[in-house]
Motif scaffolding. Structure first.
Motif, PDB file in Angstrom:
ATOM      1  N   LEU A 355       0.833  -1.192   0.000  1.00 18.58           N
ATOM      2  CA  LEU A 355       0.000   0.000   0.000  1.00 18.58           C
ATOM      3  C   LEU A 355       0.876   1.254   0.000  1.00 18.58           C
ATOM      4  O   LEU A 355       0.564   2.237  -0.676  1.00 18.58           O
ATOM      5  N   LEU A 356       1.988   1.233   0.744  1.00 17.92           N
ATOM      6  CA  LEU A 356       2.900   2.378   0.745  1.00 17.92           C
ATOM      7  C   LEU A 356       3.681   2.459  -0.560  1.00 17.92           C
ATOM      8  O   LEU A 356       3.979   3.560  -1.034  1.00 17.92           O
ATOM      9  N   ASP A 357       4.009   1.317  -1.160  1.00 24.05           N
ATOM     10  CA  ASP A 357       4.641   1.360  -2.485  1.00 24.05           C
ATOM     11  C   ASP A 357       3.741   2.054  -3.495  1.00 24.05           C
ATOM     12  O   ASP A 357       4.212   2.745  -4.404  1.00 24.05           O
ATOM     13  N   SER A 358       2.433   1.872  -3.354  1.00 22.20           N
ATOM     14  CA  SER A 358       1.506   2.450  -4.322  1.00 22.20           C
ATOM     15  C   SER A 358       1.519   3.973  -4.277  1.00 22.20           C
ATOM     16  O   SER A 358       1.139   4.627  -5.257  1.00 22.20           O
ATOM     17  N   TYR A 359       1.959   4.565  -3.161  1.00 26.59           N
ATOM     18  CA  TYR A 359       2.068   6.031  -3.099  1.00 26.59           C
ATOM     19  C   TYR A 359       3.004   6.533  -4.194  1.00 26.59           C
ATOM     20  O   TYR A 359       2.677   7.446  -4.955  1.00 26.59           O
ATOM     21  N   ASP A 360       4.156   5.909  -4.313  1.00 26.48           N
ATOM     22  CA  ASP A 360       5.094   6.275  -5.376  1.00 26.48           C
ATOM     23  C   ASP A 360       4.541   5.917  -6.752  1.00 26.48           C
ATOM     24  O   ASP A 360       4.611   6.711  -7.695  1.00 26.48           O
ATOM     25  N   HIS A 361       3.956   4.736  -6.877  1.00 23.75           N
ATOM     26  CA  HIS A 361       3.468   4.262  -8.178  1.00 23.75           C
ATOM     27  C   HIS A 361       2.319   5.118  -8.715  1.00 23.75           C
ATOM     28  O   HIS A 361       2.130   5.218  -9.933  1.00 23.75           O
ATOM     29  N   GLU A 362       1.573   5.747  -7.803  1.00 24.66           N
ATOM     30  CA  GLU A 362       0.439   6.568  -8.219  1.00 24.66           C
ATOM     31  C   GLU A 362       0.819   8.038  -8.396  1.00 24.66           C
ATOM     32  O   GLU A 362       0.511   8.653  -9.423  1.00 24.66           O
ATOM     33  N   ARG A 363       1.485   8.609  -7.405  1.00 25.42           N
ATOM     34  CA  ARG A 363       1.715  10.045  -7.443  1.00 25.42           C
ATOM     35  C   ARG A 363       2.838  10.454  -8.394  1.00 25.42           C
ATOM     36  O   ARG A 363       2.748  11.512  -9.028  1.00 25.42           O
ATOM     37  N   ARG A 364       3.880   9.653  -8.517  1.00 22.73           N
ATOM     38  CA  ARG A 364       5.010  10.087  -9.356  1.00 22.73           C
ATOM     39  C   ARG A 364       4.630  10.160 -10.836  1.00 22.73           C
ATOM     40  O   ARG A 364       4.923  11.172 -11.506  1.00 22.73           O
ATOM     41  N   VAL A 425      -5.520  18.798 -15.698  1.00 25.25           N
ATOM     42  CA  VAL A 425      -4.524  19.013 -14.648  1.00 25.25           C
ATOM     43  C   VAL A 425      -5.205  19.093 -13.289  1.00 25.25           C
ATOM     44  O   VAL A 425      -4.720  18.538 -12.292  1.00 25.25           O
ATOM     45  N   THR A 426      -6.337  19.777 -13.246  1.00 26.87           N
ATOM     46  CA  THR A 426      -7.017  19.978 -11.964  1.00 26.87           C
ATOM     47  C   THR A 426      -7.699  18.717 -11.453  1.00 26.87           C
ATOM     48  O   THR A 426      -7.620  18.402 -10.257  1.00 26.87           O
ATOM     49  N   TYR A 427      -8.349  17.970 -12.342  1.00 25.77           N
ATOM     50  CA  TYR A 427      -9.236  16.903 -11.887  1.00 25.77           C
ATOM     51  C   TYR A 427      -8.786  15.490 -12.255  1.00 25.77           C
ATOM     52  O   TYR A 427      -9.203  14.534 -11.600  1.00 25.77           O
ATOM     53  N   ASP A 428      -7.981  15.338 -13.296  1.00 27.16           N
ATOM     54  CA  ASP A 428      -7.681  13.989 -13.786  1.00 27.16           C
ATOM     55  C   ASP A 428      -6.432  13.433 -13.110  1.00 27.16           C
ATOM     56  O   ASP A 428      -5.389  13.254 -13.725  1.00 27.16           O
ATOM     57  N   GLU A 429      -6.560  13.127 -11.826  1.00 28.87           N
ATOM     58  CA  GLU A 429      -5.476  12.505 -11.080  1.00 28.87           C
ATOM     59  C   GLU A 429      -5.554  10.984 -11.235  1.00 28.87           C
ATOM     60  O   GLU A 429      -5.467  10.251 -10.253  1.00 28.87           O
ATOM     61  N   ARG A 430      -5.719  10.530 -12.427  1.00 29.00           N
ATOM     62  CA  ARG A 430      -5.924   9.088 -12.606  1.00 29.00           C
ATOM     63  C   ARG A 430      -4.658   8.315 -12.228  1.00 29.00           C
ATOM     64  O   ARG A 430      -3.538   8.739 -12.475  1.00 29.00           O
ATOM     65  N   ASP A 458     -15.583  10.450 -14.845  1.00 30.77           N
ATOM     66  CA  ASP A 458     -15.551   9.040 -15.234  1.00 30.77           C
ATOM     67  C   ASP A 458     -15.164   8.198 -14.018  1.00 30.77           C
ATOM     68  O   ASP A 458     -13.993   8.134 -13.650  1.00 30.77           O
ATOM     69  N   PRO A 459     -16.147   7.575 -13.381  1.00 31.21           N
ATOM     70  CA  PRO A 459     -15.839   6.808 -12.169  1.00 31.21           C
ATOM     71  C   PRO A 459     -15.255   5.430 -12.453  1.00 31.21           C
ATOM     72  O   PRO A 459     -15.680   4.427 -11.868  1.00 31.21           O
ATOM     73  N   ARG A 460     -14.288   5.364 -13.372  1.00 32.93           N
ATOM     74  CA  ARG A 460     -13.570   4.108 -13.568  1.00 32.93           C
ATOM     75  C   ARG A 460     -12.553   3.916 -12.440  1.00 32.93           C
ATOM     76  O   ARG A 460     -12.090   4.886 -11.830  1.00 32.93           O
ATOM     77  N   PRO A 461     -12.165   2.668 -12.171  1.00 35.65           N
ATOM     78  CA  PRO A 461     -11.112   2.437 -11.174  1.00 35.65           C
ATOM     79  C   PRO A 461      -9.842   3.235 -11.487  1.00 35.65           C
ATOM     80  O   PRO A 461      -9.418   3.334 -12.638  1.00 35.65           O
ATOM     81  N   GLY A 462      -9.279   3.824 -10.447  1.00 33.67           N
ATOM     82  CA  GLY A 462      -8.093   4.649 -10.575  1.00 33.67           C
ATOM     83  C   GLY A 462      -8.374   6.111 -10.772  1.00 33.67           C
ATOM     84  O   GLY A 462      -7.508   6.958 -10.541  1.00 33.67           O
ATOM     85  N   HIS A 463      -9.599   6.471 -11.197  1.00 33.82           N
ATOM     86  CA  HIS A 463      -9.961   7.859 -11.436  1.00 33.82           C
ATOM     87  C   HIS A 463     -10.534   8.493 -10.168  1.00 33.82           C
ATOM     88  O   HIS A 463     -10.999   7.796  -9.268  1.00 33.82           O
ATOM     89  N   ARG A 464     -10.504   9.821 -10.120  1.00 31.73           N
ATOM     90  CA  ARG A 464     -11.170  10.546  -9.041  1.00 31.73           C
ATOM     91  C   ARG A 464     -12.660  10.247  -9.104  1.00 31.73           C
ATOM     92  O   ARG A 464     -13.274  10.289 -10.166  1.00 31.73           O
ATOM     93  N   ALA A 465     -13.247   9.943  -7.956  1.00 29.02           N
ATOM     94  CA  ALA A 465     -14.694   9.732  -7.877  1.00 29.02           C
ATOM     95  C   ALA A 465     -15.366  11.093  -7.894  1.00 29.02           C
ATOM     96  O   ALA A 465     -15.155  11.900  -6.988  1.00 29.02           O
ATOM     97  N   PRO A 466     -16.168  11.391  -8.910  1.00 28.74           N
ATOM     98  CA  PRO A 466     -16.784  12.723  -8.972  1.00 28.74           C
ATOM     99  C   PRO A 466     -17.709  12.969  -7.779  1.00 28.74           C
ATOM    100  O   PRO A 466     -18.389  12.057  -7.304  1.00 28.74           O
ATOM    101  N   ASP A 467     -17.701  14.208  -7.308  1.00 32.26           N
ATOM    102  CA  ASP A 467     -18.632  14.593  -6.256  1.00 32.26           C
ATOM    103  C   ASP A 467     -20.008  14.830  -6.884  1.00 32.26           C
ATOM    104  O   ASP A 467     -20.129  15.070  -8.085  1.00 32.26           O
TER     105      ASP A 467
END
Length: 578
Positions: A355-364, A425-430, A458-467
């Motif tokens: 789970l901590l490895d995923s921090y690097d794999h997702e954010r970088r 840039v603002t919303y697509d933190e996929r 787009d509420p696909r896995p990995g995408h931001r869940a829209p409010d």
């Protein structure tokens, strides 16, 4: 000193002082850096019950070192979840009516080059939040007050001198900058949020990569004194100016302090204060008696850490990524929101090391996308500026037909530049390279490629869940989920929600089950069941449970099984993590 208020309203947050206390010898997570990102990390962790402490070599933060001022709707979503949005809004340092969108003009008192923006309809489509402008010191004051109320220690005047990762914890040696006293702080993890020249990153042995700059800019903070008679009682607070002497942002910090850009200059240039002040006066468009309060250099460059995690040391904010200015602080808040729930889950025994490895794999990868876009935008802006100056920006006093023609030509050039609006840039933190997301079959090969200028909810896995609103009275999905895992139920097998609820309860996890009965939410999450992580990203969706049931999904999402996407976008599971 009593709080100062100007005649037109607003608060003067010139200096924020960090508490002068001695750090404890042990804590759960030690955050190094009391800037907005470091303090936000402490806010996030404390909200999840993690013992946390903050140290910083500085003893205070000053308004005149102002960096980021504008905060996107996505950042405001974080402020709201932390319960701090109202307090942050109350910290306005210049009248809110000065906010008129981003104005493109020849100078503050000069000619508009493109029509002033109307209501921001594009942003309204993708978030229930609205952007705000507050200086970093205003954020720091709110964060510090919040942490003090929750007994989270913040210790100014303590410099990190050494780090030792022992495998089961980290020993951090800190030295008092006033007495020279040395202490060792034992923590389970260290989060380095200590800026672009991060000591934590250096001590952890993490290198950086990316493009170096070939020129430099200067960020000035100038004081105008009482210039109401020259600038008007309510000048535009955010401007990008274009003339033959000045270019770039001219933005209010307070009622009498402004941030101004000067440059570009060669890398070895050392302009005098008089030269810099001349550029600032050209940006205002009037011959003001300005005082130069601060000068800092910045660069159109990209420097990103080769990893955001080295054992029990993790990096966030500028310590992890420095890039061309524009939204950097928001990326830092995104880091701590991604990391906070993962650290809490691991420390509580719910999450595995993956789970901590995923921090690097997702954010970088996300930060690389944004950095590449920002650098490309900066280079295109430089080309546009050259073209504008080739046309020649008329003096503001010139109202003749040739001047009008040239201003119209410059306006058309700016209107045709696509670098302004960037909803991606603002919303697509996929997150599409993560081992803790349960992707759909072939999703990673069929997803629309990331683009800075495009975004679709787009509420696909990995995408931001829209409010979305979950009832006609205005309650929102994000408010309903809070800090928990969430299960959004629109349709699907009736056994899915009870299975997740039972599995979460068996593990001692907090899970909010939300039945989407209101049309606004159902329209976004049409059909099926969606599992949302505490950082508001989709972890899984489906109409029926997969093989292994809810337990298999939660194992993956919490890093209890090691998985990686294959070439087709499917995930191949390895042995369960210990």
């Amino acid at each position: 000193m009593p709080e100062q208020h100007s005649a037109t309203g607003g608060r003067d947050v010139h200096t924020v002082h960090f508490p002068s206390t001695t750090p404890s010898v042990s804590t759960g997570v030690l955050v190094v850096g009391a800037g907005p990102v470091g303090l936000a990390a402490a806010v996030e962790l404390a909200a999840r019950g993690v013992p946390v402490a903050v140290v910083d070599a500085a003893r205070s933060a000053a308004l005149v070192r102002a960096g980021a001022m504008g905060h996107s709707p996505r950042v405001v979503e974080h402020f709201r979840r932390w319960g701090l949005l109202h307090r942050i809004r109350a910290e306005w340092t210049f009248p809110p009516e000065w906010n008129r969108g981003i104005r493109l003009a020849t100078s503050l008192v000069g000619h508009d080059l493109v029509p002033r923006p109307a209501a921001d309809a594009e942003r309204a489509r993708f978030s229930l939040a609205r952007p705000i402008r507050r200086p970093q010191t205003a954020l720091q004051r709110v964060f510090l007050d919040h942490l003090r109320q929750h007994d989270v220690p913040v210790c100014g005047g303590w410099r990190v001198d050494a780090l030792r990762d022992t495998g089961d914890g980290v020993d951090t040696t800190v030295v008092s900058t006033t007495t020279g006293e040395t202490r060792t702080i034992r923590s389970a993890y260290v989060v380095g949020a200590d800026g672009g020249s991060s000591t934590v990153r250096r001590l952890a042995g993490i290198a950086r990569e990316g493009a170096y700059a070939d020129e430099k800019m200067f960020r000035l903070v100038v004081r105008t004194g009482d210039a109401t008679d020259r600038l008007g009682p309510a000048p535009s607070g955010t401007n990008i100016v274009f003339n033959q002497r000045a270019s770039g942002f001219l933005a209010a910090i307070s009622t009498h302090e402004w941030r101004v850009y000067a440059g570009p200059y060669p890398l070895d240039a050392q302009p005098t204060d008089a030269e810099l002040l001349a550029s600032a006066r050209a940006a205002f468009g009037v011959d003001l008696d300005l005082e130069l309060a601060s000068v800092t250099s910045f660069y159109q460059a990209t420097r990103i850490a080769e990893t955001f995690r080295a054992g029990r040391v993790l990096l966030a904010g500028d310590a992890a990524h420095v890039r061309t200015p524009g939204g950097n602080l928001g990326e830092g808040f995104g880091d701590v929101v991604n990391l906070g729930w993962k650290l809490a889950a691991v420390l509580a025994g719910h999450g595995g090391d993956a789970l901590l490895d995923s921090y690097d794999h997702e954010r970088r990868p996300h930060n690389w996308r944004v950095a590449d876009h920002a650098l490309d935008r900066a280079r295109r802006a430089r080309d546009t500026l050259r073209a504008i100056r080739d046309i020649g920006v008329p003096d503001d006093t010139d109202t003749g037909p040739d001047a009008a023609r040239r201003r119209a030509e410059i306006g058309a050039l700016l209107a045709g530049d696509r670098g302004g609006d960037a909803p991606g840039v603002t919303y697509d933190e996929r997150y599409d390279a993560s081992g803790v997301i349960w992707y759909e079959p072939d999703q990673l090969t069929s997803d629309t490629p990331w683009a800075a200028d495009a975004y679709v909810d787009d509420p696909r896995p990995g995408h931001r869940a829209p409010d979305a609103y979950v009832d006609p009275w205005g309650d929102t999905l994000y408010d309903r989920l809070g800090d928990d895992l969430g299960l959004l139920v629109a349709d699907g097998d009736e056994a899915v929600a009870p299975a997740f609820a039972a599995e979460a309860a068996a593990r001692g996890l907090r899970l909010s089950v939300v039945h989407l009965t209101h049309s606004a939410a159902r329209d976004v999450y049409s059909g099926g069941v969606v599992l949302v992580r505490p950082d508001q990203h989709v972890a899984w969706r489906g109409t029926t449970l997969p093989a292994g049931g809810a337990a298999a999904v939660l194992d993956r999402v919490l890093g209890r099984s090691t998985v990686a996407p294959d070439a087709a976008g499917a995930l191949v599971a390895a042995a369960p993590a210990t």
